[in-house]
Motif scaffolding. Sequence first.
Motif, PDB file in Angstrom:
ATOM      1  N   ASN A 249     -39.505  90.094  83.988  1.00 42.46           N
ATOM      2  CA  ASN A 249     -39.859  91.655  83.654  1.00 42.46           C
ATOM      3  C   ASN A 249     -38.981  92.210  82.391  1.00 42.46           C
ATOM      4  OD1 ASN A 249     -37.226  91.569  84.403  1.00 42.46           O
ATOM      5  ND2 ASN A 249     -37.535  93.448  86.046  1.00 42.46           N
ATOM      6  N   TYR A 250     -38.920  90.881  81.180  1.00 46.12           N
ATOM      7  CA  TYR A 250     -38.189  91.138  80.053  1.00 46.12           C
ATOM      8  C   TYR A 250     -39.133  91.621  78.899  1.00 46.12           C
ATOM      9  CZ  TYR A 250     -39.167  86.617  78.692  1.00 46.12           C
ATOM     10  OH  TYR A 250     -39.791  85.331  78.539  1.00 46.12           O
ATOM     11  N   ASP A 251     -40.360  91.245  79.089  1.00 47.41           N
ATOM     12  CA  ASP A 251     -41.252  91.279  77.924  1.00 47.41           C
ATOM     13  C   ASP A 251     -41.543  92.678  77.647  1.00 47.41           C
ATOM     14  OD1 ASP A 251     -43.947  92.592  79.325  1.00 47.41           O
ATOM     15  OD2 ASP A 251     -42.775  91.396  80.775  1.00 47.41           O
ATOM     16  N   ARG A 252     -42.119  93.085  76.090  1.00 52.16           N
ATOM     17  CA  ARG A 252     -42.242  94.126  75.462  1.00 52.16           C
ATOM     18  C   ARG A 252     -42.805  95.420  76.336  1.00 52.16           C
ATOM     19  NH1 ARG A 252     -41.915  90.332  71.857  1.00 52.16           N
ATOM     20  NH2 ARG A 252     -40.788  90.960  69.850  1.00 52.16           N
ATOM     21  N   ASP A 253     -43.897  94.816  76.965  1.00 56.04           N
ATOM     22  CA  ASP A 253     -44.717  95.737  77.847  1.00 56.04           C
ATOM     23  C   ASP A 253     -43.875  96.601  79.048  1.00 56.04           C
ATOM     24  OD1 ASP A 253     -46.916  95.615  76.210  1.00 56.04           O
ATOM     25  OD2 ASP A 253     -48.018  94.590  77.333  1.00 56.04           O
ATOM     26  N   SER A 254     -43.040  95.586  79.717  1.00 52.17           N
ATOM     27  CA  SER A 254     -42.568  95.826  80.843  1.00 52.17           C
ATOM     28  C   SER A 254     -40.969  96.491  80.591  1.00 52.17           C
ATOM     29  CB  SER A 254     -42.072  94.566  81.629  1.00 52.17           C
ATOM     30  OG  SER A 254     -42.756  93.423  82.293  1.00 52.17           O
ATOM     31  N   VAL A 255     -40.353  96.395  79.420  1.00 52.34           N
ATOM     32  CA  VAL A 255     -39.271  97.035  79.108  1.00 52.34           C
ATOM     33  C   VAL A 255     -40.011  98.575  78.557  1.00 52.34           C
ATOM     34  CG1 VAL A 255     -37.683  97.414  77.231  1.00 52.34           C
ATOM     35  CG2 VAL A 255     -38.185  95.171  78.308  1.00 52.34           C
ATOM     36  N   ALA A 256     -40.954  98.600  77.669  1.00 48.42           N
ATOM     37  CA  ALA A 256     -41.327 100.140  77.545  1.00 48.42           C
ATOM     38  C   ALA A 256     -41.841 100.699  78.711  1.00 48.42           C
ATOM     39  CB  ALA A 256     -42.831  99.767  76.696  1.00 48.42           C
ATOM     40  N   GLN A 257     -42.332 100.215  79.855  1.00 47.29           N
ATOM     41  CA  GLN A 257     -42.723 101.072  80.840  1.00 47.29           C
ATOM     42  C   GLN A 257     -41.321 101.234  81.549  1.00 47.29           C
ATOM     43  OE1 GLN A 257     -45.595 102.104  82.191  1.00 47.29           O
ATOM     44  NE2 GLN A 257     -44.472 103.487  83.339  1.00 47.29           N
ATOM     45  N   ILE A 258     -40.284 100.417  81.763  1.00 44.00           N
ATOM     46  CA  ILE A 258     -39.192 100.882  82.399  1.00 44.00           C
ATOM     47  C   ILE A 258     -38.332 101.879  81.612  1.00 44.00           C
ATOM     48  CG2 ILE A 258     -36.825  99.834  82.828  1.00 44.00           C
ATOM     49  CD1 ILE A 258     -38.633  97.084  83.507  1.00 44.00           C
ATOM     50  N   ARG A 259     -38.375 101.932  80.143  1.00 45.09           N
ATOM     51  CA  ARG A 259     -37.671 102.913  79.360  1.00 45.09           C
ATOM     52  C   ARG A 259     -38.397 104.112  79.922  1.00 45.09           C
ATOM     53  NH1 ARG A 259     -38.427 100.409  75.178  1.00 45.09           N
ATOM     54  NH2 ARG A 259     -40.250 101.625  74.568  1.00 45.09           N
ATOM     55  N   SER A 260     -39.726 104.150  79.633  1.00 44.41           N
ATOM     56  CA  SER A 260     -40.414 105.426  80.327  1.00 44.41           C
ATOM     57  C   SER A 260     -40.005 105.914  81.440  1.00 44.41           C
ATOM     58  CB  SER A 260     -41.914 105.311  80.009  1.00 44.41           C
ATOM     59  OG  SER A 260     -42.562 106.255  80.493  1.00 44.41           O
ATOM     60  N   ASP A 261     -39.972 105.064  82.551  1.00 44.91           N
ATOM     61  CA  ASP A 261     -39.775 105.552  83.797  1.00 44.91           C
ATOM     62  C   ASP A 261     -38.326 106.052  83.976  1.00 44.91           C
ATOM     63  OD1 ASP A 261     -42.339 104.560  84.713  1.00 44.91           O
ATOM     64  OD2 ASP A 261     -41.416 102.824  85.453  1.00 44.91           O
ATOM     65  N   LEU A 262     -37.310 105.411  83.216  1.00 44.94           N
ATOM     66  CA  LEU A 262     -35.906 105.846  83.230  1.00 44.94           C
ATOM     67  C   LEU A 262     -35.867 107.450  82.564  1.00 44.94           C
ATOM     68  CD1 LEU A 262     -34.052 102.634  82.178  1.00 44.94           C
ATOM     69  CD2 LEU A 262     -33.829 103.845  84.588  1.00 44.94           C
ATOM     70  N   THR A 263     -36.604 107.380  81.335  1.00 44.50           N
ATOM     71  CA  THR A 263     -36.447 108.804  80.874  1.00 44.50           C
ATOM     72  C   THR A 263     -37.058 109.935  81.526  1.00 44.50           C
ATOM     73  OG1 THR A 263     -36.608 107.799  78.570  1.00 44.50           O
ATOM     74  CG2 THR A 263     -37.322 109.832  78.595  1.00 44.50           C
ATOM     75  N   ARG A 264     -38.201 109.404  82.469  1.00 41.30           N
ATOM     76  CA  ARG A 264     -38.801 110.510  83.158  1.00 41.30           C
ATOM     77  C   ARG A 264     -37.832 110.836  84.299  1.00 41.30           C
ATOM     78  NH1 ARG A 264     -41.272 109.330  87.726  1.00 41.30           N
ATOM     79  NH2 ARG A 264     -41.492 107.037  87.167  1.00 41.30           N
ATOM     80  N   LEU A 265     -37.080 110.134  84.841  1.00 41.63           N
ATOM     81  CA  LEU A 265     -35.946 110.338  85.907  1.00 41.63           C
ATOM     82  C   LEU A 265     -34.737 110.882  85.163  1.00 41.63           C
ATOM     83  CD1 LEU A 265     -36.470 107.016  87.978  1.00 41.63           C
ATOM     84  CD2 LEU A 265     -37.193 109.243  88.611  1.00 41.63           C
ATOM     85  N   LYS A 266     -34.763 111.083  83.855  1.00 40.23           N
ATOM     86  CA  LYS A 266     -33.588 111.585  83.369  1.00 40.23           C
ATOM     87  C   LYS A 266     -32.211 110.802  83.279  1.00 40.23           C
ATOM     88  CE  LYS A 266     -35.086 116.334  83.597  1.00 40.23           C
ATOM     89  NZ  LYS A 266     -35.103 117.735  84.057  1.00 40.23           N
ATOM     90  N   ILE A 267     -32.620 109.558  83.492  1.00 41.87           N
ATOM     91  CA  ILE A 267     -31.499 108.453  83.624  1.00 41.87           C
ATOM     92  C   ILE A 267     -31.476 107.891  82.144  1.00 41.87           C
ATOM     93  CG2 ILE A 267     -30.908 106.207  84.473  1.00 41.87           C
ATOM     94  CD1 ILE A 267     -32.485 107.066  86.962  1.00 41.87           C
ATOM     95  N   PRO A 268     -30.502 107.637  81.490  1.00 35.23           N
ATOM     96  CA  PRO A 268     -30.199 107.156  80.332  1.00 35.23           C
ATOM     97  C   PRO A 268     -30.897 105.738  80.307  1.00 35.23           C
ATOM     98  CG  PRO A 268     -28.190 108.155  80.996  1.00 35.23           C
ATOM     99  CD  PRO A 268     -28.958 108.171  81.859  1.00 35.23           C
ATOM    100  N   ALA A 269     -31.656 105.505  79.231  1.00 33.52           N
ATOM    101  CA  ALA A 269     -32.555 104.181  79.205  1.00 33.52           C
ATOM    102  C   ALA A 269     -31.411 103.304  78.409  1.00 33.52           C
ATOM    103  CB  ALA A 269     -33.495 104.520  78.160  1.00 33.52           C
ATOM    104  N   ARG A 270     -30.627 102.561  79.335  1.00 35.30           N
ATOM    105  CA  ARG A 270     -29.745 101.636  78.912  1.00 35.30           C
ATOM    106  C   ARG A 270     -29.990 100.351  79.747  1.00 35.30           C
ATOM    107  NH1 ARG A 270     -24.551 105.411  79.144  1.00 35.30           N
ATOM    108  NH2 ARG A 270     -24.833 105.058  81.513  1.00 35.30           N
ATOM    109  N   ILE A 271     -30.653  99.031  78.901  1.00 35.44           N
ATOM    110  CA  ILE A 271     -31.125  97.984  79.727  1.00 35.44           C
ATOM    111  C   ILE A 271     -30.306  96.744  79.224  1.00 35.44           C
ATOM    112  CG2 ILE A 271     -33.063  96.869  80.216  1.00 35.44           C
ATOM    113  CD1 ILE A 271     -34.747  99.482  79.466  1.00 35.44           C
TER     114      ILE A 271
END
Length: 362
Positions: A249-271
């Motif tokens: 789950n380190y590929d660009r698409d996975s990271v982009a989705q995870i970053r979006s999910d964290l932002t939606r949950l108001k969690i700092p996107a630090r991966i």
Amino acid sequence: MNSSVSALPLSTLSPANEALTLRLPSSLQLKQQLPLTHALTQQVAAHRQAVRAILNGEDSRLLIIVGPCSIHDPHSALEYAANLARLAADVSDQMLLVMRAYVEKPRTTVGWKGLAYDPQLDGSDDMAGGLTLSRELMREMLQLGLPVATELLQPMAAGYFDDLLSWVAIGARTTESQIHREMASGLGMPVGFKNGTDGGVTVASDAMRSAAHPHRHFGVDSQGHPAIVQTPGNPDTHLVLRGGHRGPNYDRDSVAQIRSDLTRLKIPARIMVDCSHANSGKDPARQPAVFNDVLEQRLQGDQSLIGMMIESHLFEGCQPLSPTLRYGVSVTDGCLGWGTTEQILRQAADRLRSRDSVQLPA
């Protein structure tokens, strides 16, 4: 190194199904036996702040957690740490290298549980000696100038090491545990929560939100007495991607989705990306490819990727426990050898410097 603090028997084995209880030294006793100097205490505080600065985007360096999958031999671990300290100085303009000093190992069923549990590697489970040896070892790593990281698996063991650590991992199997979330909320250093073994990040996201809040929970004090523990909440948590049953789950698409999910949950996107485990298909030779893929994403501007984790020892591969162990080879997961590790980190530092030179104004 010695293990002079020993466990004391409290009861004998009576009925066949009754547990044997041995009293361990308290965390306060061990800290008094093996104290930190004022200089080392200040060093740990500075290293923790450096990690926080990276998490908060105040420091553009990459955070790299690197070292053996588990430590089983103090001599090879200290040789590795000395190598890492020299490299850390050379790449410190681009990376903060943190020594991975894992002395507890989670087991899916049974097996060797780590240096803190069984320092003799023979099933004797001298935990008093293991705690002492582990603390001595981490203290020697600090004396080399390195920040130290570990995974905290048993909350009762945390108090024996918490003053030594600049970064802590909560593993994939324990991220869902309320007890570990409560513990993390009271730790004075940044904590990385790994995604669950299914590869999803919901459990880790919940863990970060929980750990950010204050808690009151059952625990033990520094003298080993049962206590109500009140924690302030830990704002310095982040996500560690280690892949899952469905694959990496380190590929660009996975990271982009995870970053979006964290932002939606108001969690700092630090991966952070763990280059081992499911992200490498449990093949240590694939770790450099994972590392370089993540580095490329970072070079292309993804600032949510704050670092990587690498399993590395003096020599590549792994070996089963036996009476005749090869020096500097992991006894748990397979690792990269030091030569390859040094090469990929130096090459990464050069690429990051090249980026910086291009971005400088004419």
